[in-house]
Design a protein around this motif. Sequence first.
Motif, PDB file in Angstrom:
ATOM      1  N   ILE A 176       0.837  -1.203   0.000  1.00 11.43           N
ATOM      2  CA  ILE A 176       0.000   0.000   0.000  1.00 11.43           C
ATOM      3  C   ILE A 176       0.873   1.255   0.000  1.00 11.43           C
ATOM      4  N   LYS A 203       0.851   4.393  -2.545  1.00  7.33           N
ATOM      5  CA  LYS A 203       0.612   5.726  -1.982  1.00  7.33           C
ATOM      6  C   LYS A 203       1.728   6.690  -2.361  1.00  7.33           C
ATOM      7  N   TYR A 250      -4.636   3.110  -5.084  1.00  6.02           N
ATOM      8  CA  TYR A 250      -4.497   4.250  -4.170  1.00  6.02           C
ATOM      9  C   TYR A 250      -4.919   5.505  -4.920  1.00  6.02           C
ATOM     10  N   ALA A 269      -6.714   3.834   0.168  1.00  2.00           N
ATOM     11  CA  ALA A 269      -6.370   2.534  -0.417  1.00  2.00           C
ATOM     12  C   ALA A 269      -7.588   1.631  -0.513  1.00  2.00           C
TER      13      ALA A 269
END
Length: 269
Positions: free
Chosen positions: A158, A162, A190, A195
């Motif tokens: 994640i 990001k 994202y 997310a």
Amino acid sequence: MTKCILSIGGSDSWGGGGIATDLKSFDHFGFFGLTAITCLAVKDEKQGFSVLPIDQRAIEAQLKTIKEDVPLAAIKIGLLHQVETIQLVKEFCQHYQGKIPIVLDPVMAFKEGEVNYQGQYLSSLLDLISKVDLITPNLHEAELLSGQKLGKGLDDFIHLAKTIYEKTSTPTFLKGRDHLSSTEAIDVLYSKEGARIYRLSHLPSKTLNGAGCCLSSAATAALACPYPLEEALTLAKSFTHQAIASGIELSKDSGNVYHPCPVPFQNVK
């Protein structure tokens, strides 16, 4: 409703990735595919994987032909291969920015070989990314775009997506395949909403060539329908999963994604 989607990218002589898969995906979503070919993927003299460039004047002429003659519902961008091509495509897309979905599969690495693009190419690509609506990198491409190495857990996964989103302000769908699980194919989107995790069963198949192109082109077509981003990616992931399951084996070691038409044409003599 405009029914044409433009695919800008490479032509794969094996028919797995690039333009060939894009056109098949568009067709299944009810769109007619147009093309601007940027390069050719072929076997080299050492029986390895090689990419041959297309002359810049030819690429520019293809884009001019589309811009002057055909209204578009969406644009899907794949392998651009040369810095000069990125600039041409960026100028072309400025005419459509904010009007139709533009999806970029930032191809910089291939399963078939060690071809990748860094330096000025990467810098130019990041500039283009900031002007599209969605990108769909694989893990190695995500590492190049973010400048970071991927860890082993879901939180690391994640964080990588990001980082790219914060760097480009462009929603990022990070394709994980079986990196996090031997039983699930886990991807992450994202965006400004944060997310979202996508999961489907992992298919232990060798018919994987073109899977990334299949997903990004299906997402492009779904956005053109128009479905909202999260739903479009759900449809695209499911479509790609089915294309892997029904893939075509080209040799004992590899094969292509394939999504047969619902009602195959019957040749009646």
